[in-house]
Motif scaffolding. Structure first.
Motif, PDB file in Angstrom:
ATOM      1  N   ALA A   1       0.836  -1.209   0.000  1.00 50.24           N
ATOM      2  CA  ALA A   1       0.000   0.000   0.000  1.00 50.24           C
ATOM      3  C   ALA A   1       0.870   1.258   0.000  1.00 50.24           C
ATOM      4  O   ALA A   1       0.564   2.223  -0.713  1.00 50.24           O
ATOM      5  CB  ALA A   1      -0.946  -0.006   1.197  1.00 50.24           C
ATOM      6  N   LEU A   2       1.954   1.239   0.773  1.00 53.04           N
ATOM      7  CA  LEU A   2       2.867   2.386   0.759  1.00 53.04           C
ATOM      8  C   LEU A   2       3.490   2.565  -0.627  1.00 53.04           C
ATOM      9  O   LEU A   2       3.586   3.685  -1.142  1.00 53.04           O
ATOM     10  CB  LEU A   2       3.974   2.199   1.804  1.00 53.04           C
ATOM     11  N   ALA A   3       3.898   1.457  -1.234  1.00 53.06           N
ATOM     12  CA  ALA A   3       4.474   1.524  -2.581  1.00 53.06           C
ATOM     13  C   ALA A   3       3.437   2.041  -3.575  1.00 53.06           C
ATOM     14  O   ALA A   3       3.766   2.832  -4.470  1.00 53.06           O
ATOM     15  CB  ALA A   3       4.981   0.147  -3.005  1.00 53.06           C
ATOM     16  N   ALA A   4       2.193   1.615  -3.424  1.00 54.67           N
ATOM     17  CA  ALA A   4       1.124   2.068  -4.320  1.00 54.67           C
ATOM     18  C   ALA A   4       0.892   3.569  -4.191  1.00 54.67           C
ATOM     19  O   ALA A   4       0.627   4.244  -5.195  1.00 54.67           O
ATOM     20  CB  ALA A   4      -0.165   1.302  -4.029  1.00 54.67           C
ATOM     21  N   GLN A   5       1.004   4.101  -2.990  1.00 57.79           N
ATOM     22  CA  GLN A   5       0.839   5.536  -2.809  1.00 57.79           C
ATOM     23  C   GLN A   5       1.914   6.304  -3.571  1.00 57.79           C
ATOM     24  O   GLN A   5       1.624   7.300  -4.243  1.00 57.79           O
ATOM     25  CB  GLN A   5       0.876   5.889  -1.325  1.00 57.79           C
ATOM     26  N   VAL A   6       3.162   5.817  -3.492  1.00 55.70           N
ATOM     27  CA  VAL A   6       4.258   6.478  -4.201  1.00 55.70           C
ATOM     28  C   VAL A   6       4.056   6.348  -5.711  1.00 55.70           C
ATOM     29  O   VAL A   6       4.203   7.323  -6.459  1.00 55.70           O
ATOM     30  CB  VAL A   6       5.621   5.894  -3.764  1.00 55.70           C
ATOM     31  N   ALA A   7       3.710   5.147  -6.161  1.00 51.76           N
ATOM     32  CA  ALA A   7       3.524   4.923  -7.601  1.00 51.76           C
ATOM     33  C   ALA A   7       2.373   5.758  -8.150  1.00 51.76           C
ATOM     34  O   ALA A   7       2.492   6.345  -9.237  1.00 51.76           O
ATOM     35  CB  ALA A   7       3.283   3.440  -7.878  1.00 51.76           C
ATOM     36  N   ALA A   8       1.273   5.821  -7.439  1.00 49.53           N
ATOM     37  CA  ALA A   8       0.124   6.607  -7.906  1.00 49.53           C
ATOM     38  C   ALA A   8       0.478   8.086  -7.993  1.00 49.53           C
ATOM     39  O   ALA A   8       0.126   8.763  -8.965  1.00 49.53           O
ATOM     40  CB  ALA A   8      -1.075   6.390  -6.985  1.00 49.53           C
ATOM     41  N   ALA A   9       1.203   8.572  -7.003  1.00 51.55           N
ATOM     42  CA  ALA A   9       1.607   9.984  -7.026  1.00 51.55           C
ATOM     43  C   ALA A   9       2.549  10.254  -8.196  1.00 51.55           C
ATOM     44  O   ALA A   9       2.403  11.268  -8.893  1.00 51.55           O
ATOM     45  CB  ALA A   9       2.281  10.351  -5.711  1.00 51.55           C
ATOM     46  N   ARG A  10       3.472   9.344  -8.430  1.00 49.95           N
ATOM     47  CA  ARG A  10       4.410   9.540  -9.552  1.00 49.95           C
ATOM     48  C   ARG A  10       3.708   9.399 -10.888  1.00 49.95           C
ATOM     49  O   ARG A  10       4.004  10.141 -11.820  1.00 49.95           O
ATOM     50  CB  ARG A  10       5.563   8.549  -9.438  1.00 49.95           C
ATOM     51  N   ASP A  11       2.799   8.448 -11.009  1.00 51.69           N
ATOM     52  CA  ASP A  11       2.074   8.282 -12.275  1.00 51.69           C
ATOM     53  C   ASP A  11       1.285   9.534 -12.616  1.00 51.69           C
ATOM     54  O   ASP A  11       1.257   9.969 -13.762  1.00 51.69           O
ATOM     55  CB  ASP A  11       1.126   7.084 -12.211  1.00 51.69           C
ATOM     56  N   THR A  12       0.634  10.092 -11.638  1.00 52.07           N
ATOM     57  CA  THR A  12      -0.173  11.289 -11.854  1.00 52.07           C
ATOM     58  C   THR A  12       0.723  12.461 -12.249  1.00 52.07           C
ATOM     59  O   THR A  12       0.374  13.228 -13.151  1.00 52.07           O
ATOM     60  CB  THR A  12      -0.986  11.623 -10.587  1.00 52.07           C
ATOM     61  N   ALA A  13       1.882  12.581 -11.624  1.00 51.72           N
ATOM     62  CA  ALA A  13       2.798  13.687 -11.922  1.00 51.72           C
ATOM     63  C   ALA A  13       3.514  13.498 -13.255  1.00 51.72           C
ATOM     64  O   ALA A  13       3.827  14.479 -13.936  1.00 51.72           O
ATOM     65  CB  ALA A  13       3.827  13.821 -10.808  1.00 51.72           C
ATOM     66  N   ASP A  14       3.757  12.236 -13.638  1.00 53.72           N
ATOM     67  CA  ASP A  14       4.559  11.963 -14.842  1.00 53.72           C
ATOM     68  C   ASP A  14       3.779  11.933 -16.139  1.00 53.72           C
ATOM     69  O   ASP A  14       4.378  11.983 -17.204  1.00 53.72           O
ATOM     70  CB  ASP A  14       5.276  10.610 -14.704  1.00 53.72           C
ATOM     71  N   GLU A  15       2.458  11.823 -16.087  1.00 56.33           N
ATOM     72  CA  GLU A  15       1.669  11.646 -17.306  1.00 56.33           C
ATOM     73  C   GLU A  15       1.157  12.979 -17.828  1.00 56.33           C
ATOM     74  O   GLU A  15       0.191  13.527 -17.326  1.00 56.33           O
ATOM     75  CB  GLU A  15       0.479  10.706 -17.038  1.00 56.33           C
ATOM     76  N   PRO A  16       1.782  13.499 -18.885  1.00 53.53           N
ATOM     77  CA  PRO A  16       1.302  14.757 -19.452  1.00 53.53           C
ATOM     78  C   PRO A  16       0.150  14.534 -20.431  1.00 53.53           C
ATOM     79  O   PRO A  16      -0.030  13.441 -20.947  1.00 53.53           O
ATOM     80  CB  PRO A  16       2.540  15.284 -20.197  1.00 53.53           C
ATOM     81  N   GLY A  17      -0.615  15.575 -20.680  1.00 52.17           N
ATOM     82  CA  GLY A  17      -1.616  15.555 -21.748  1.00 52.17           C
ATOM     83  C   GLY A  17      -2.833  14.710 -21.458  1.00 52.17           C
ATOM     84  O   GLY A  17      -3.226  14.500 -20.318  1.00 52.17           O
ATOM     85  N   THR A  18      -3.425  14.189 -22.522  1.00 49.64           N
ATOM     86  CA  THR A  18      -4.715  13.508 -22.429  1.00 49.64           C
ATOM     87  C   THR A  18      -4.625  12.124 -21.798  1.00 49.64           C
ATOM     88  O   THR A  18      -5.624  11.600 -21.354  1.00 49.64           O
ATOM     89  CB  THR A  18      -5.341  13.356 -23.821  1.00 49.64           C
TER      90      THR A  18
END
Length: 179
Positions: free
Chosen positions: A97-114
């Motif tokens: 769950a801790l790893a998922a929190q980090v991954a979700a935050a990074r995915d949201t920050a790393d994905e530009p555009g649509t």
């Protein structure tokens, strides 16, 4: 059946039941640990990021992953103990769950555009599933049954399966030959 025969039968049944519980908890712990490790890799969290006193989500995830590895090794070495085995599975699910929190935050920050909405949606779903698996594992480990309640264990197993599937859908893990 004599009293001695009944005692021997009860002991072997009890030993078989304990072994079955151990397998249940160990399988869930390994799945959660593998999910946590893959999610950490996806998020760029390495072993070097572990901190004795974590000051960041990355440090907490890396530290939890390291502690889970030690816990799983201890589980394999000791005698079956449903409460301890369930706590091991709970700890691995918490690390995931801790790893998922980090991954979700990074995915949201790393994905530009649509594609950000799609990535964010899959990551958010995987995060929710990871949190649910962690909660289900905690419930199975806690209470009066302490790792022995079949329905709580089944719910935790199902939550772990859903979390692994959601992590796969988010691109955090890939399915291996046994998945």
């Amino acid at each position: 059946m004599s009293g001695l025969e009944e005692a021997v039968a009860a002991t072997s049944t009890s030993a078989a039941a304990l072994a079955a519980l151990r397998r249940t908890h160990a399988d869930r712990a390994r799945s959660a640990y593998e999910r946590a490790a893959a999610t950490c890799r996806h998020a760029g969290v390495g072993q070097d990021d572990a901190q004795i006193v974590p000051t960041s989500p990355v440090g907490r995830a890396a530290g939890a992953l390291r502690l889970s590895a030690g816990s799983i090794a201890a589980l394999a070495a000791g005698a079956p103990d449903p409460a301890a085995d369930a706590r091991c599975a709970r700890n691995a699910a918490a690390a995931a769950a801790l790893a998922a929190q980090v991954a979700a935050a990074r995915d949201t920050a790393d994905e530009p555009g649509t594609t950000a909405a799609a990535a964010s949606s899959a990551s958010a779903s995987a995060l929710r599933a990871a949190l649910a698996a962690s909660q289900a594992a905690a419930t199975a480990a806690g209470g009066t049954a302490r790792g022995r309640d079949a329905s709580l264990n089944a719910a935790a197993d199902e939550a772990e399966r859903r979390a692994a599937a959601a992590a796969h859908a988010a691109g955090w893990i890939s399915r291996g030959p046994g998945a």
